[in-house]
Each structure stands twice: as C-alpha cells, then as structure tokens.
Design a protein around this motif. Structure first.
Motif, PDB file in Angstrom:
ATOM      1  N   UNK A   1       1.063  -1.147   0.250  1.00  0.00           N
ATOM      2  CA  UNK A   1       0.093  -0.278   0.023  1.00  0.00           C
ATOM      3  C   UNK A   1       0.869   1.085   0.349  1.00  0.00           C
TER       4      UNK A   1
ATOM      5  N   UNK B   1      -7.665   3.508   0.426  1.00  0.00           N
ATOM      6  CA  UNK B   1      -8.463   2.597   0.856  1.00  0.00           C
ATOM      7  C   UNK B   1      -9.579   3.027   0.647  1.00  0.00           C
TER       8      UNK B   1
ATOM      9  N   UNK C   1     -12.231   4.667   1.316  1.00  0.00           N
ATOM     10  CA  UNK C   1     -13.054   4.884   0.130  1.00  0.00           C
ATOM     11  C   UNK C   1     -13.190   4.092  -1.003  1.00  0.00           C
ATOM     12  N   UNK C   2     -12.271   4.043  -1.476  1.00  0.00           N
ATOM     13  CA  UNK C   2     -11.919   2.744  -2.446  1.00  0.00           C
ATOM     14  C   UNK C   2     -13.071   1.648  -2.531  1.00  0.00           C
ATOM     15  N   UNK C   3     -12.767   1.650  -1.769  1.00  0.00           N
ATOM     16  CA  UNK C   3     -13.385  -0.766  -1.113  1.00  0.00           C
ATOM     17  C   UNK C   3     -14.585  -0.005  -0.651  1.00  0.00           C
TER      18      UNK C   3
ATOM     19  N   UNK D   1      -6.038   3.970  -7.920  1.00  0.00           N
ATOM     20  CA  UNK D   1      -5.599   2.883  -8.229  1.00  0.00           C
ATOM     21  C   UNK D   1      -5.820   2.015  -7.162  1.00  0.00           C
ATOM     22  N   UNK D   2      -6.770   1.998  -6.590  1.00  0.00           N
ATOM     23  CA  UNK D   2      -7.482   0.787  -6.397  1.00  0.00           C
ATOM     24  C   UNK D   2      -8.856   0.211  -7.305  1.00  0.00           C
ATOM     25  N   UNK D   3      -8.049   0.094  -8.250  1.00  0.00           N
ATOM     26  CA  UNK D   3      -9.728  -0.227  -9.342  1.00  0.00           C
ATOM     27  C   UNK D   3     -10.525   0.077  -9.616  1.00  0.00           C
TER      28      UNK D   3
ATOM     29  N   UNK E   1       3.245   1.191  -3.103  1.00  0.00           N
ATOM     30  CA  UNK E   1       3.005   2.297  -4.313  1.00  0.00           C
ATOM     31  C   UNK E   1       2.537   3.307  -4.683  1.00  0.00           C
TER      32      UNK E   1
END
Lengths: 422, 422
Positions: B55, B92, B94-96, B298-300, B58
């Motif tokens: 993490x 991470x 928020x992306x989740x 960055x987390x797709x 990156x």
C-alpha cells in the motif's frame, strides 16, 4: 514492463477498518468506558505501542511472547514489540515516577494491542482494551473496588444482572489448597496454570505432562474442585478471598467462587476474576483481571501493590449485539446545507454562524441536481438538510427538511439553531 | 546463573509516555480537533496501524518507505508496515466502499503514525496526526473549505492571526510555469520536488544532480520565484490557485502565494498549502496538505477527487507552548473521599450516590494518617477532598476541603453535589 495491478482494498488480516458508522459504535463504547472509569476517579494515561522486547520477555505470558507477538528488529538494531497487552507498560510508567506519584493511584487507558492469532469470533490481531489499574493499596478495598468497577461498566451498557456473572478466585488460596492436598509448593505455579484450563478440551493430555506419580491425584483434585463449592466452605473466615466476596456483596455486587479461574498471565499474585457471558449459546469469559503486586518492583524500585483488569472491545461488542444493547447511533453532523446555485461564499458565512452556535454543519457545493444531493446526505445518515439559494439568503428564511420524517418547514437562522439544539 | 538486572523505565526511543497530566493536554488538543472537524460535518473514522507494505510502496514518499519506515515480515510471511501516514489508508477505505458512500464525503481521524527518524524538536518516531479529508468535490469549494478548516483549527486554539500564516501553491500551476520557462514537461515532477527544498541547506548540491545544461537556468528560475510575487501576477484570472485564494479572502481567511510550497508526498495533483509559525525564532512549516485526485483510483475503482491535510500533535504542542496557549488543565476527578476509620462499605455507597449525580469520586481507603492522604490527593492535582468517618455518615454532614484555597465547609450530600457541579 511491469504490469500495474490494482491495490487491494482489504485491511491487513485480523484488523478492522472503522468507517464512520463503525466508529460511532466504537466511540459509544469508549466514551462509556471513559465516563465510568472517571466517575471512580481513574485518570486517563497512554503509552507507546512499540516497547522494547525485554519488557515482555521479563514477565508476561510465554505463549504470547513466543508464539503471538509482533516483534522485530528496528533500523537501529533494537528488538521491539508491538504491545500485546498494556500491563507491563503501565507498570514501567509507575516505576519510572514511583516517588512523584500520589497513591492510591488510579489510571485507565484504552490502548490497541496486537497478537498474532488465527482471527476468529471474539479474537482479532488488533483489538482495543480498556485497562484500569489501582496502585498502592494492599488491602482488599482495592480488589473490591476494581471488581465493583468491572460490574459498573457492565451495568452502564445496560447489561441485565443475569446476563453475566463475575467469577472469582485467589492464586494464594489455590496455593494453600494444593499444599493442604499434599502437592509440593514448587509445583503450585504449574498446577495453577493447569487448573485454568480444567474445563477446556485437551486438559487430560496437559495433565500427562506432569510426573506420573501425581497425575491421578491432580485429576481427582481438579474434578472435585469443579464440583460443588465445598472448597470455599473450607476457607478461613479471614481469608482475603472470602472477605472480598463479602464486601462486594455488601455493596451490591454478586460474585461466584470458581477455582478454575486462574488467568493466563504469570504476574498475578492473589485475587483473580473473570466476567462471563451467561448466555448458554455463548457461555464464555469476556474479560478479567486481578492482583499483581510484583510487577512495578521489577524496575528496581520498591514494589507497589496493584489490582487491575483489561476489557476488550471485540468481546464487548459481541455481547452488546447478542444482548440487543446497541443504541441507535447518529452521525455527529446535525445539518447538511445543500446549495442552490452559486452562493458558496454567503452560504459559508451562514454555516459559520450556525457552527458558532454549536451546530455541526456540512455544505454540499457540488454541481449535481438537488435530489442527488438529498440522496447523498441520506446515505450518510444525516437527518436534516437545509436548502440555501439566493432567494433564501436574501429573505433570511430557509427550508429545513427532515429526511427521517419527510417533514418540511421554513425557518430563520435563530429558530433553526433552537430547533437543532434540542 | 544469569544476573537479574532491573528493567529500564524509559519508553522506546522517540516515543512518549503520557502520564495523566500529559494526557490532559493531549485530550485537550484532540477534543478541540474533534469539535472543530465535526462542526464542519466531518465524521470520525479509523483504520489499522498495520498495513500491507505494498500500500505504501505504491505511492507515497520514497524517502519515508525506504529510509524511515517501520516495516517487517509477519509470522505468516506477509510484508507489513506500521503506518507512517494515514492518506493511503483512508484512500483504500474509500475505494473499498466507492459506491455505498455518499459524497461529498467528509472524514477525519487522529491516528498515531511511525517514522524512524532521529528524534529532535518537533519530530518523534511515534506521533499523532489529525487527518481531515473531503472526497468527491472537483471544484475549488473543496480546496477553500479544507484551508478554511485548517484556519478554524488554529483559531480554536486561540492562535492570533499574526502568529501563523497560510502559504499556498498549486502543482498544476508550477507545471505551467516551468513549461512557460522552457523546461521540458517530463522534468516537471523532479523540478517541483526540488523547488520544495529551495530555501533548505544543500539546495545547490541537489540542483547539481540535474543535467548540466539546465542547472543554471533552474537556479535562476528558483531565485526569481523566491523573490517577489511577480509570478502570481502572471496567473490567469481563471486559474484555480487564484480563485481559491480569492474565495478564501471573501470568507475571511488570509493566504499567501509561495512557489516553494510543493509538499513532500508524490500524490498531490493541484493546490498544496502549509501553515507556518511566523515566530522569527521558530519560523517553520507546522502542517499542510492539498489536493490528491489520483489515490482512490489506484484501487481499481473510478477516481474520486480529494483534498485533505494532516496536522501533527508534536508541532501543535510546541506552538501552543511557545505562544502561551495551553490552558490550566485539571484532573477529571472532582472529589477524593478520605476515609476516617473502617467505613469502606458505607463510604462506597455515598460515593455511588455522588457518581450517579455526575460527580467523579475516588476513595482513599488506605491505613495512612489523614495528612498523608491529603498530600497524595494534592500530588494528583485533585482540588476537593471530603472527610468521611462514622460520625459524618451518621449525621449526613461532611467536611469538604478545597486544597487550592484551603477553605473548609460542612455540607450534606445534596449541597455537595450542587457545589461540585458548578
């Protein structure tokens, strides 16, 4: 060329992310912990998460240090550990100011701790734990108070008296009992540690690690002790265990004698206790503590008699949920101002006025349609939204919408404050 | 035989013990942080201290990961890191939940972070840092709000307007400026990172790492830029940097353009800012932040525009102390009950009554003389002590002594509550 993979959004195994809704529950639990501890005169402290490894190899559970610790060597070649528990840290701190501190000294903390375990119900690798400790009192008043505090904490969450039980024992008493039954004194620590697992699977195999001559005798002893409370009857009226239970009873705290309670940590010296969930489907120890008079003295200062306990957040949360004790928890945001048109600067001034009156206000200044803005506020659980455009700012009258009830009303800033402050 | 040495009472290098008096100051700062953030509609969150190393490799500061990180391999062969900052974690998270969360999303947290640095003034290995982030707003209203929040935080601690300054820049603007001066676009990240150190020792040597052909030109540029604000004059009226400064001015927040502000982290994309202590003897950056629109993506998941900042506890504490802004902070304990004789059970009941009324009460049940008990309470900073013996309990009248003023008075329980609740 290296292929770029999307990063995982998962937290590290055995740890948790606390989104605002999770944080509300955590804050609810922590704030109750704070409130109750402070009502008993405990003052908050904290220590570093990283400690030198030797602090833990000196005296704690061997299982924890050797098999479950997060320990490593830092860039300066120091062996360090992420604290698996708080007791060695607070003992170190008290020893460091042995003379300057006033006693009885009451301290509490809510540290996060780390243990490398297989994540399962009630056990995570990162957990928080309320630690409350009372230093400097030799008499049983300290034991009584610390168990009273544990009981008050359970009650503060609304736990019904029959939903939990407090089981109590004394390592000193167990030593006497074992001696009276003919076991040699040097064996006592080992046998007491075994007793702690007397109702756990694998107990019989553990007993096989004893020398053959005493295996049968110890198994008999452990069975007898697990039977009725006849052993308690044998206790002298002046024993600290019996007196502690009596005093607790006098101030309305019920306890049960249980010779199987001996705690996993090596440092306990006398009274030990555990609080159990009495739910038949979930009957297990939730948390506990006891007296440990020897730890502070390990730092080269005069020893300080100490009692304390630790109460974990994961088990408590499970208990609250299974007993339906989690209250409805709302966001801290009282009001979302939704802008109509380009009125950011004036709306900001209105927001500042409301904030100065103690209202928590967010502003949605995005370009989206109003219904999208309402939906977003609702997703966050915000109950009240206020529509603010040029007309509203000119007239000083704003439409307040309650997203829970669906009701609308027109208010000026002062009435708005009065309404939201209720 | 191994010699038994006393354990050290010192905390691990670069970390702090927070005794109750230190914790009071920390709680004062953290509570203000919470209060102000929540007044702007920010909701609290938290994440684990341990994260998977990838993490951070990156996208964060290379210096931090390679030279300052606490990273190690766990017992399951996973590479982990103790978080050196919070931004990757919140991105991470928020992306989740990219789709479930409502925007604009305002989140704050007060994590402790770890960096292996040489401990010095304002820098420790373990520090706490308020992180406030606003997700989902492309427009400059977000930049304006986050800088307004930083300003409101300073004011909430009583900081005078001339005791700090907010310096602002934009990475996008710097890119344009460099291009206009004839530097190739691909060089921009490197040159912007260099600009961030333009007033630090060793700048000239750093510039020597550039290809010889542009060294002189870049030195000239950096000098010119550090001179007057003429570069700002060149900015188009519609640039986000100028508009942000203008809107901030409209709502009463003063900022200064400073092309040297570029922030150490790689992830910033546009506006960046830092808050400086203006004290001549202590003139330095205290904290800062900016816009980073690329991290969540960055987390797709689809990217989320974001602005945020981090404010450390160590620098803030230094600022408060040097500006004489630390208020007098008292223990949370309102009253110490000092027992006369063996009245523990009845005194406990009195204490419970007082606690139920919201008074924080400790009990001194030790065997010592009364003057020793008074001294101990005074050492802890407790202001009020109450003498409770058999006579007092029978009469329902208690002697209250104020240790600060030395005054005594006789009160019943109800008047006691009324007096202490003031």
């Amino acid at each position: 060329m290296k292929e770029i993979m999307a990063l995982s959004t998962q937290p590290y195994k055995g740890t948790r992310d606390f989104y605002p809704e999770d944080m509300r529950l955590r804050n609810y639990m922590f704030n109750k912990w704070r409130e109750v501890c402070e009502s008993f005169g405990y003052e908050e402290y904290d220590g570093p998460i990283l400690e030198q490894l030797e602090l833990y190899t000196a005296k704690t559970s061997e299982e924890i240090v050797n098999e479950q610790s997060y320990s490593f060597t830092d860039r300066g070649d120091r062996k360090v550990i992420m604290r698996p528990e708080m007791t060695p840290t607070v003992s170190r701190m008290v020893a460091g100011r042995r003379q300057q501190l006033g006693y009885p000294l009451r301290m509490y903390s809510i540290p996060n701790c780390f243990r490398y375990e297989r994540p399962q119900k009630g056990r995570l690798r990162e957990f928080w734990q309320l630690n409350a400790d009372l230093f400097g009192v030799e008499g049983i008043e300290a034991d009584v108070e610390i168990i009273q505090l544990a009981d008050a904490l359970m009650k503060s969450f609304g736990a019904k008296p029959d939903s939990y039980s407090i089981r109590i024992n004394s390592r000193k008493y167990m030593e006497e009992l074992l001696e009276a039954q003919g076991f040699s004194k040097s064996l006592a620590p080992k046998l007491i540690a075994l007793m702690d697992k007397a109702d756990k699977p694998g107990f019989n195999e553990r007993v096989r690690s004893l020398e053959p001559a005493i295996q049968e005798r110890f198994l008999e002893f452990s069975k007898a002790v697990q039977g009725e409370n006849k052993f308690l009857v044998d206790i002298a009226e002046t024993s600290s265990l019996l007196l502690t239970m009596k005093k607790l009873d006098e101030i309305g705290v019920k306890t049960e004698f249980d010779p199987k309670i001996n705690r996993g940590f090596d440092y306990y010296t006398d009274i030990v206790f555990e609080v159990f969930d009495t739910d038949e489907e979930n009957n297990r120890s939730m948390f506990g503590g006891g007296r440990y008079d020897g730890l502070v003295g390990m730092f080269g200062v005069e020893p300080v008699p100490t009692v304390g306990f630790g109460m974990g957040d994961v088990t408590l949360e499970n208990f609250l949920k299974s007993n339906d004790l989690v209250p409805e928890l709302k966001p801290t945001t009282d009001l979302a101002i939704l802008l109509i048109g380009d009125v950011f600067a004036d709306a900001s001034k209105l927001a500042s006025e409301l904030r100065a009156q103690g209202i928590n206000v967010s502003i949605d200044a995005t370009d989206r349609k109003l219904d999208k803005k309402i939906k977003a506020a609702d997703k966050q659980g915000v109950v009240n939204v206020l529509f603010v455009g040029e007309t509203e700012l000119k007239e000083g009258q704003y439409n307040l919408k309650n997203l829970q009830t669906g009701s609308d009303e027109k208010l000026d800033a002062a009435s708005l404050v009065a309404k939201l402050k209720v």
